[in-house]
Design a protein around this motif. Structure first.
Motif, PDB file in Angstrom:
ATOM      1  N   LEU A   1       9.480  16.038 -10.275  1.00  0.00           N
ATOM      2  CA  LEU A   1      10.699  15.264 -10.529  1.00  0.00           C
ATOM      3  C   LEU A   1      11.477  14.996  -9.247  1.00  0.00           C
ATOM      4  O   LEU A   1      12.046  13.915  -9.063  1.00  0.00           O
ATOM      5  CB  LEU A   1      11.578  15.979 -11.554  1.00  0.00           C
ATOM      6  N   ARG A   2      11.520  15.984  -8.355  1.00  0.00           N
ATOM      7  CA  ARG A   2      12.204  15.789  -7.075  1.00  0.00           C
ATOM      8  C   ARG A   2      11.509  14.706  -6.253  1.00  0.00           C
ATOM      9  O   ARG A   2      12.165  13.870  -5.621  1.00  0.00           O
ATOM     10  CB  ARG A   2      12.234  17.101  -6.311  1.00  0.00           C
ATOM     11  N   TYR A   3      10.189  14.687  -6.245  1.00  0.00           N
ATOM     12  CA  TYR A   3       9.432  13.680  -5.520  1.00  0.00           C
ATOM     13  C   TYR A   3       9.720  12.282  -6.079  1.00  0.00           C
ATOM     14  O   TYR A   3       9.949  11.341  -5.325  1.00  0.00           O
ATOM     15  CB  TYR A   3       7.932  13.978  -5.596  1.00  0.00           C
ATOM     16  N   ARG A   4       9.718  12.167  -7.407  1.00  0.00           N
ATOM     17  CA  ARG A   4      10.011  10.865  -8.025  1.00  0.00           C
ATOM     18  C   ARG A   4      11.424  10.415  -7.696  1.00  0.00           C
ATOM     19  O   ARG A   4      11.675   9.240  -7.453  1.00  0.00           O
ATOM     20  CB  ARG A   4       9.818  10.947  -9.537  1.00  0.00           C
ATOM     21  N   GLY A   5      12.355  11.342  -7.692  1.00  0.00           N
ATOM     22  CA  GLY A   5      13.741  11.000  -7.383  1.00  0.00           C
ATOM     23  C   GLY A   5      13.921  10.604  -5.929  1.00  0.00           C
ATOM     24  O   GLY A   5      14.698   9.696  -5.609  1.00  0.00           O
ATOM     25  N   THR A   6      13.224  11.281  -5.042  1.00  0.00           N
ATOM     26  CA  THR A   6      13.321  10.962  -3.612  1.00  0.00           C
ATOM     27  C   THR A   6      12.854   9.546  -3.331  1.00  0.00           C
ATOM     28  O   THR A   6      13.470   8.819  -2.544  1.00  0.00           O
ATOM     29  CB  THR A   6      12.485  11.960  -2.798  1.00  0.00           C
TER      30      THR A   6
ATOM     31  N   PRO B   1       0.810  -1.218   0.000  1.00  0.00           N
ATOM     32  CA  PRO B   1       0.000   0.000   0.000  1.00  0.00           C
ATOM     33  C   PRO B   1       0.851   1.279   0.000  1.00  0.00           C
ATOM     34  O   PRO B   1       0.455   2.284  -0.582  1.00  0.00           O
ATOM     35  CB  PRO B   1      -0.834  -0.084   1.265  1.00  0.00           C
ATOM     36  N   ARG B   2       2.012   1.238   0.643  1.00  0.00           N
ATOM     37  CA  ARG B   2       2.864   2.442   0.665  1.00  0.00           C
ATOM     38  C   ARG B   2       3.348   2.782  -0.744  1.00  0.00           C
ATOM     39  O   ARG B   2       3.382   3.943  -1.130  1.00  0.00           O
ATOM     40  CB  ARG B   2       4.053   2.216   1.606  1.00  0.00           C
ATOM     41  N   HIS B   3       3.714   1.762  -1.496  1.00  0.00           N
ATOM     42  CA  HIS B   3       4.179   1.974  -2.869  1.00  0.00           C
ATOM     43  C   HIS B   3       3.058   2.539  -3.737  1.00  0.00           C
ATOM     44  O   HIS B   3       3.285   3.430  -4.549  1.00  0.00           O
ATOM     45  CB  HIS B   3       4.710   0.662  -3.444  1.00  0.00           C
ATOM     46  N   GLN B   4       1.864   2.042  -3.558  1.00  0.00           N
ATOM     47  CA  GLN B   4       0.724   2.549  -4.317  1.00  0.00           C
ATOM     48  C   GLN B   4       0.428   3.998  -3.963  1.00  0.00           C
ATOM     49  O   GLN B   4       0.107   4.808  -4.842  1.00  0.00           O
ATOM     50  CB  GLN B   4      -0.508   1.691  -4.060  1.00  0.00           C
ATOM     51  N   LEU B   5       0.571   4.345  -2.682  1.00  0.00           N
ATOM     52  CA  LEU B   5       0.356   5.717  -2.246  1.00  0.00           C
ATOM     53  C   LEU B   5       1.384   6.648  -2.874  1.00  0.00           C
ATOM     54  O   LEU B   5       1.038   7.727  -3.367  1.00  0.00           O
ATOM     55  CB  LEU B   5       0.435   5.809  -0.722  1.00  0.00           C
ATOM     56  N   VAL B   6       2.639   6.239  -2.898  1.00  0.00           N
ATOM     57  CA  VAL B   6       3.704   7.055  -3.474  1.00  0.00           C
ATOM     58  C   VAL B   6       3.484   7.234  -4.972  1.00  0.00           C
ATOM     59  O   VAL B   6       3.626   8.345  -5.501  1.00  0.00           O
ATOM     60  CB  VAL B   6       5.082   6.422  -3.177  1.00  0.00           C
ATOM     61  N   LYS B   7       3.118   6.160  -5.661  1.00  0.00           N
ATOM     62  CA  LYS B   7       2.876   6.266  -7.101  1.00  0.00           C
ATOM     63  C   LYS B   7       1.677   7.150  -7.404  1.00  0.00           C
ATOM     64  O   LYS B   7       1.698   7.945  -8.348  1.00  0.00           O
ATOM     65  CB  LYS B   7       2.665   4.876  -7.702  1.00  0.00           C
ATOM     66  N   ARG B   8       0.622   7.035  -6.588  1.00  0.00           N
ATOM     67  CA  ARG B   8      -0.563   7.856  -6.798  1.00  0.00           C
ATOM     68  C   ARG B   8      -0.244   9.338  -6.579  1.00  0.00           C
ATOM     69  O   ARG B   8      -0.670  10.196  -7.350  1.00  0.00           O
ATOM     70  CB  ARG B   8      -1.690   7.413  -5.866  1.00  0.00           C
ATOM     71  N   LYS B   9       0.538   9.640  -5.543  1.00  0.00           N
ATOM     72  CA  LYS B   9       0.901  11.026  -5.284  1.00  0.00           C
ATOM     73  C   LYS B   9       1.799  11.567  -6.399  1.00  0.00           C
ATOM     74  O   LYS B   9       1.661  12.719  -6.807  1.00  0.00           O
ATOM     75  CB  LYS B   9       1.605  11.150  -3.938  1.00  0.00           C
ATOM     76  N   ALA B  10       2.706  10.746  -6.918  1.00  0.00           N
ATOM     77  CA  ALA B  10       3.560  11.168  -8.028  1.00  0.00           C
ATOM     78  C   ALA B  10       2.712  11.436  -9.272  1.00  0.00           C
ATOM     79  O   ALA B  10       2.972  12.398 -10.008  1.00  0.00           O
ATOM     80  CB  ALA B  10       4.620  10.114  -8.319  1.00  0.00           C
ATOM     81  N   THR B  11       1.713  10.623  -9.506  1.00  0.00           N
ATOM     82  CA  THR B  11       0.814  10.829 -10.641  1.00  0.00           C
ATOM     83  C   THR B  11       0.044  12.135 -10.487  1.00  0.00           C
ATOM     84  O   THR B  11      -0.125  12.885 -11.464  1.00  0.00           O
ATOM     85  CB  THR B  11      -0.161   9.654 -10.767  1.00  0.00           C
ATOM     86  N   GLN B  12      -0.413  12.428  -9.284  1.00  0.00           N
ATOM     87  CA  GLN B  12      -1.140  13.673  -9.041  1.00  0.00           C
ATOM     88  C   GLN B  12      -0.240  14.882  -9.251  1.00  0.00           C
ATOM     89  O   GLN B  12      -0.665  15.884  -9.840  1.00  0.00           O
ATOM     90  CB  GLN B  12      -1.702  13.689  -7.625  1.00  0.00           C
ATOM     91  N   LYS B  13       0.997  14.799  -8.783  1.00  0.00           N
ATOM     92  CA  LYS B  13       1.930  15.907  -8.972  1.00  0.00           C
ATOM     93  C   LYS B  13       2.244  16.111 -10.457  1.00  0.00           C
ATOM     94  O   LYS B  13       2.349  17.241 -10.924  1.00  0.00           O
ATOM     95  CB  LYS B  13       3.219  15.673  -8.183  1.00  0.00           C
TER      96      LYS B  13
ATOM     97  N   GLY C   1      12.626   7.126  -5.600  1.00  0.00           N
ATOM     98  CA  GLY C   1      13.239   6.154  -6.499  1.00  0.00           C
ATOM     99  C   GLY C   1      12.305   5.604  -7.553  1.00  0.00           C
ATOM    100  O   GLY C   1      12.448   4.441  -7.959  1.00  0.00           O
ATOM    101  N   LEU C   2      11.382   6.416  -8.017  1.00  0.00           N
ATOM    102  CA  LEU C   2      10.437   5.956  -9.032  1.00  0.00           C
ATOM    103  C   LEU C   2      11.046   6.137 -10.419  1.00  0.00           C
ATOM    104  O   LEU C   2      11.682   7.136 -10.711  1.00  0.00           O
ATOM    105  CB  LEU C   2       9.143   6.747  -8.938  1.00  0.00           C
ATOM    106  N   ARG C   3      10.831   5.181 -11.270  1.00  0.00           N
ATOM    107  CA  ARG C   3      11.299   5.252 -12.651  1.00  0.00           C
ATOM    108  C   ARG C   3      10.155   5.635 -13.560  1.00  0.00           C
ATOM    109  O   ARG C   3       8.998   5.572 -13.199  1.00  0.00           O
ATOM    110  CB  ARG C   3      11.864   3.907 -13.090  1.00  0.00           C
ATOM    111  N   PHE C   4      10.507   5.998 -14.784  1.00  0.00           N
ATOM    112  CA  PHE C   4       9.476   6.377 -15.754  1.00  0.00           C
ATOM    113  C   PHE C   4       9.030   5.190 -16.554  1.00  0.00           C
ATOM    114  O   PHE C   4       9.602   4.329 -16.931  1.00  0.00           O
ATOM    115  CB  PHE C   4       9.987   7.466 -16.706  1.00  0.00           C
TER     116      PHE C   4
END
Length: 64
Positions: free
Chosen positions: A54-59, A4-16, A61-64
């Protein structure tokens, strides 16, 4: 990172990312429809939101 934490991070990155895209599209639309000088503050706002995304994704460790 799994679960669930990974899904939350991905969802927030998508929103940003969607926010950065929306600000960019709005900047172009307002510059074309109203006055050309509106791209200057819009470019600053778009740059800030894109940098934040981009900073959030880098923090996290999300890839494109």
């Amino acid at each position: 990172m799994v679960g669930p934490r990974h899904q939350l991070v991905k969802r927030k990155a998508t929103q940003k990312g969607a926010l950065a895209l929306g600000v960019g599209v709005t900047t172009v639309a307002l510059s074309l429809l109203l006055t050309p000088w509106l791209w200057i503050p819009g470019l600053v706002a778009t740059g800030y939101f894109t940098y934040d995304w981009l900073r959030y994704r880098g923090t996290w460790g999300l890839r494109f």
